[in-house]
Scaffold this motif. Sequence first.
Motif, PDB file in Angstrom:
ATOM      1  N   SER A 333       0.859  -1.182   0.000  1.00  0.00           N
ATOM      2  CA  SER A 333       0.000   0.000   0.000  1.00  0.00           C
ATOM      3  C   SER A 333       0.894   1.230   0.000  1.00  0.00           C
ATOM      4  O   SER A 333       1.934   1.254   0.663  1.00  0.00           O
ATOM      5  N   LYS A 334       0.478   2.245  -0.769  1.00  0.00           N
ATOM      6  CA  LYS A 334       1.299   3.451  -0.911  1.00  0.00           C
ATOM      7  C   LYS A 334       0.485   4.672  -0.506  1.00  0.00           C
ATOM      8  O   LYS A 334      -0.687   4.794  -0.872  1.00  0.00           O
ATOM      9  N   TYR A 335       1.127   5.581   0.227  1.00  0.00           N
ATOM     10  CA  TYR A 335       0.471   6.797   0.729  1.00  0.00           C
ATOM     11  C   TYR A 335       1.404   7.987   0.503  1.00  0.00           C
ATOM     12  O   TYR A 335       2.543   7.979   0.982  1.00  0.00           O
ATOM     13  N   PHE A 336       0.918   8.997  -0.229  1.00  0.00           N
ATOM     14  CA  PHE A 336       1.758  10.144  -0.561  1.00  0.00           C
ATOM     15  C   PHE A 336       1.038  11.450  -0.233  1.00  0.00           C
ATOM     16  O   PHE A 336      -0.120  11.645  -0.628  1.00  0.00           O
ATOM     17  N   LEU A 337       1.748  12.348   0.446  1.00  0.00           N
ATOM     18  CA  LEU A 337       1.204  13.655   0.792  1.00  0.00           C
ATOM     19  C   LEU A 337       1.797  14.719  -0.132  1.00  0.00           C
ATOM     20  O   LEU A 337       3.018  14.884  -0.191  1.00  0.00           O
ATOM     21  N   THR A 338       0.941  15.431  -0.860  1.00  0.00           N
ATOM     22  CA  THR A 338       1.423  16.496  -1.735  1.00  0.00           C
ATOM     23  C   THR A 338       0.316  17.518  -1.983  1.00  0.00           C
ATOM     24  O   THR A 338      -0.874  17.189  -1.893  1.00  0.00           O
ATOM     25  N   SER A 339       0.723  18.731  -2.279  1.00  0.00           N
ATOM     26  CA  SER A 339      -0.250  19.784  -2.610  1.00  0.00           C
ATOM     27  C   SER A 339      -0.535  19.832  -4.107  1.00  0.00           C
ATOM     28  O   SER A 339      -1.369  20.612  -4.557  1.00  0.00           O
ATOM     29  N   ASP A 340       0.158  18.991  -4.879  1.00  0.00           N
ATOM     30  CA  ASP A 340      -0.015  18.977  -6.333  1.00  0.00           C
ATOM     31  C   ASP A 340      -1.257  18.165  -6.690  1.00  0.00           C
ATOM     32  O   ASP A 340      -1.267  16.934  -6.592  1.00  0.00           O
ATOM     33  N   LEU A 341      -2.311  18.848  -7.103  1.00  0.00           N
ATOM     34  CA  LEU A 341      -3.576  18.168  -7.399  1.00  0.00           C
ATOM     35  C   LEU A 341      -3.490  17.297  -8.642  1.00  0.00           C
ATOM     36  O   LEU A 341      -4.376  16.477  -8.902  1.00  0.00           O
ATOM     37  N   GLU A 342      -2.426  17.477  -9.422  1.00  0.00           N
ATOM     38  CA  GLU A 342      -2.223  16.650 -10.621  1.00  0.00           C
ATOM     39  C   GLU A 342      -1.308  15.462 -10.348  1.00  0.00           C
ATOM     40  O   GLU A 342      -0.834  14.813 -11.274  1.00  0.00           O
ATOM     41  N   PHE A 343      -1.077  15.165  -9.097  1.00  0.00           N
ATOM     42  CA  PHE A 343      -0.157  14.088  -8.737  1.00  0.00           C
ATOM     43  C   PHE A 343      -0.496  12.777  -9.448  1.00  0.00           C
ATOM     44  O   PHE A 343       0.374  12.114 -10.017  1.00  0.00           O
ATOM     45  N   GLU A 344      -1.779  12.389  -9.439  1.00  0.00           N
ATOM     46  CA  GLU A 344      -2.183  11.105 -10.020  1.00  0.00           C
ATOM     47  C   GLU A 344      -1.820  11.020 -11.506  1.00  0.00           C
ATOM     48  O   GLU A 344      -1.419   9.957 -11.999  1.00  0.00           O
ATOM     49  N   LYS A 345      -1.957  12.141 -12.193  1.00  0.00           N
ATOM     50  CA  LYS A 345      -1.659  12.185 -13.635  1.00  0.00           C
ATOM     51  C   LYS A 345      -0.206  11.812 -13.899  1.00  0.00           C
ATOM     52  O   LYS A 345       0.091  11.006 -14.799  1.00  0.00           O
ATOM     53  N   PHE A 346       0.704  12.360 -13.107  1.00  0.00           N
ATOM     54  CA  PHE A 346       2.130  12.094 -13.340  1.00  0.00           C
ATOM     55  C   PHE A 346       2.575  10.782 -12.717  1.00  0.00           C
ATOM     56  O   PHE A 346       3.465  10.108 -13.232  1.00  0.00           O
ATOM     57  N   TYR A 347       1.939  10.401 -11.605  1.00  0.00           N
ATOM     58  CA  TYR A 347       2.247   9.124 -10.960  1.00  0.00           C
ATOM     59  C   TYR A 347       1.782   7.951 -11.824  1.00  0.00           C
ATOM     60  O   TYR A 347       2.348   6.859 -11.794  1.00  0.00           O
ATOM     61  N   GLY A 348       0.731   8.195 -12.596  1.00  0.00           N
ATOM     62  CA  GLY A 348       0.266   7.178 -13.532  1.00  0.00           C
ATOM     63  C   GLY A 348      -0.773   6.236 -12.987  1.00  0.00           C
ATOM     64  O   GLY A 348      -1.017   5.167 -13.567  1.00  0.00           O
ATOM     65  N   ASP A 349      -1.433   6.602 -11.907  1.00  0.00           N
ATOM     66  CA  ASP A 349      -2.457   5.725 -11.335  1.00  0.00           C
ATOM     67  C   ASP A 349      -3.401   6.566 -10.483  1.00  0.00           C
ATOM     68  O   ASP A 349      -2.976   7.516  -9.819  1.00  0.00           O
ATOM     69  N   LYS A 350      -4.678   6.224 -10.514  1.00  0.00           N
ATOM     70  CA  LYS A 350      -5.671   6.950  -9.727  1.00  0.00           C
ATOM     71  C   LYS A 350      -5.700   6.399  -8.309  1.00  0.00           C
ATOM     72  O   LYS A 350      -5.738   5.188  -8.099  1.00  0.00           O
ATOM     73  N   ALA A 351      -5.689   7.275  -7.330  1.00  0.00           N
ATOM     74  CA  ALA A 351      -5.675   6.865  -5.931  1.00  0.00           C
ATOM     75  C   ALA A 351      -6.962   6.143  -5.545  1.00  0.00           C
ATOM     76  O   ALA A 351      -8.041   6.445  -6.062  1.00  0.00           O
ATOM     77  N   THR A 352      -6.836   5.162  -4.653  1.00  0.00           N
ATOM     78  CA  THR A 352      -8.002   4.486  -4.101  1.00  0.00           C
ATOM     79  C   THR A 352      -8.847   5.478  -3.307  1.00  0.00           C
ATOM     80  O   THR A 352     -10.074   5.449  -3.337  1.00  0.00           O
ATOM     81  N   LYS A 353      -8.147   6.380  -2.605  1.00  0.00           N
ATOM     82  CA  LYS A 353      -8.826   7.352  -1.756  1.00  0.00           C
ATOM     83  C   LYS A 353      -7.923   8.564  -1.569  1.00  0.00           C
ATOM     84  O   LYS A 353      -6.693   8.443  -1.588  1.00  0.00           O
ATOM     85  N   LYS A 354      -8.532   9.746  -1.400  1.00  0.00           N
ATOM     86  CA  LYS A 354      -7.784  10.961  -1.097  1.00  0.00           C
ATOM     87  C   LYS A 354      -8.355  11.575   0.182  1.00  0.00           C
ATOM     88  O   LYS A 354      -9.544  11.488   0.419  1.00  0.00           O
ATOM     89  N   ARG A 355      -7.470  12.173   0.955  1.00  0.00           N
ATOM     90  CA  ARG A 355      -7.907  12.833   2.188  1.00  0.00           C
ATOM     91  C   ARG A 355      -7.256  14.202   2.265  1.00  0.00           C
ATOM     92  O   ARG A 355      -6.040  14.325   2.099  1.00  0.00           O
ATOM     93  N   LYS A 356      -8.062  15.216   2.529  1.00  0.00           N
ATOM     94  CA  LYS A 356      -7.536  16.584   2.631  1.00  0.00           C
ATOM     95  C   LYS A 356      -6.896  16.792   3.995  1.00  0.00           C
ATOM     96  O   LYS A 356      -7.511  16.540   5.032  1.00  0.00           O
ATOM     97  N   LEU A 357      -5.640  17.252   3.981  1.00  0.00           N
ATOM     98  CA  LEU A 357      -4.904  17.553   5.206  1.00  0.00           C
ATOM     99  C   LEU A 357      -4.177  18.882   5.031  1.00  0.00           C
ATOM    100  O   LEU A 357      -4.007  19.365   3.910  1.00  0.00           O
ATOM    101  N   TYR A 358      -3.728  19.440   6.147  1.00  0.00           N
ATOM    102  CA  TYR A 358      -2.959  20.685   6.082  1.00  0.00           C
ATOM    103  C   TYR A 358      -1.564  20.456   6.641  1.00  0.00           C
ATOM    104  O   TYR A 358      -1.405  20.008   7.776  1.00  0.00           O
ATOM    105  N   ASN A 359      -0.552  20.749   5.804  1.00  0.00           N
ATOM    106  CA  ASN A 359       0.844  20.720   6.244  1.00  0.00           C
ATOM    107  C   ASN A 359       1.213  22.157   6.573  1.00  0.00           C
ATOM    108  O   ASN A 359       1.602  22.926   5.705  1.00  0.00           O
ATOM    109  N   GLY A 360       1.029  22.540   7.838  1.00  0.00           N
ATOM    110  CA  GLY A 360       1.138  23.944   8.201  1.00  0.00           C
ATOM    111  C   GLY A 360      -0.011  24.690   7.536  1.00  0.00           C
ATOM    112  O   GLY A 360      -1.177  24.323   7.664  1.00  0.00           O
ATOM    113  N   ALA A 361       0.315  25.712   6.759  1.00  0.00           N
ATOM    114  CA  ALA A 361      -0.721  26.485   6.065  1.00  0.00           C
ATOM    115  C   ALA A 361      -1.004  25.942   4.668  1.00  0.00           C
ATOM    116  O   ALA A 361      -1.897  26.421   3.976  1.00  0.00           O
TER     117      ALA A 361
END
Length: 375
Positions: A333-361
């Motif tokens: 299982s893989k879990y990645f935190l990023t602010s890039d909303l296009e992450f899935e496009k470049f990673y090449g796979d659609k996430a099973t689930k996404k969760r909104k979090l805040y890394n500081g601001a």
Amino acid sequence: MKFNLIATCAAGIESLVGKELRKLDYDVSVENGRARFSGTVNDIIRTNLWLRTADRIKIVVGEFDAITFDELFEKTKALDWDKLLPMDANFPVEGKSHNSKLHSVPDAQAIVKKAIVNKLSDTYHRHTRLPETGAKFPLEVAINKDHVMITLDTSGSSLFKRGYRVAKGPAPLKENLAAALVMLTNWYPDMPLLDPFTGSGTIAIEAAMIGRNIAPGFNREFICEQWPWIDNDMVQSERDAADSLADYDIELDILATDIDGSMIDIAKQNAQEIGLSEDIKFKQLAVADFKTDKINGVVIGNPPYGQRLSDQVKVQKLYKEMGKVFNPLTSWSKYFLTSDLEFEKFYGDKATKKRKLYNGAIRTDYFQYWGKKIR
């Protein structure tokens, strides 16, 4: 004596704080940015020691509605300040106001301070200024939609400051967010864990602490320990009880890598500071060079976000490399935190689930890819 308490936290992880409190056998109600519960002085120490995802433990001194400064003064003065603040207490008052008639924060702070001074002067029969030379009692008046909450902070510096980070690199991940990232996965201590962008080692160290059931606050003090009505023997008893629950026998399989060798040195220092250097294998390694024959593992990564335009091409190339390396690991299982909303496009796979979090601001998404375990 029982207190009304709140555990404050970052937006998006309130449910985790609630889950932690329920695991400690408290009745909890979860609200935006906090979880409410009640407890004794022992519980104040216990929750400060044990909560991994909270920011602070606060006593709710009082709550009421107020739309005039006279109301704020009288209702603040009516609270039982003599049960909390000794005559020489140093009690700074912070403040915030949102969507309220009493919108001037400096005025609200001054009114609350004056009301407490009046109450304590009456209680302790002081006709001169209160000395404020004793222990610090940090207070906050928070007004939201004309509802006032006055709280007393028992933690001091935020609970994310565990005391082990003796060195750090650029844009370090807060310890309580790192713990949340681990707790939001399907990782168990008997499974392999990879942190491929370890930086100062925070995710790997928090995972090792979770794996060994080490109380996150054991290596630091809390401001309430200086208060005269907090018994030192009780505090030591709670610390001893927490230490007795740690599991120093379980074998952990945690690998923390980073392309930057200087960050690996920093991560090693931090792991050594908390006594977990033998539990985590640190290695300088680029993501593209990672290989494993292990199965049923978990990857938790906080890759660069590419906040600046000049970094975006480089970061998107990295995301593509991540996809090539991690997508074939179908039992992981893989879990990645990023602010890039296009992450899935470049990673090449659609996430099973996404969760909104805040890394500081920074508003981020936690992209989750659930593996299919090999039995």
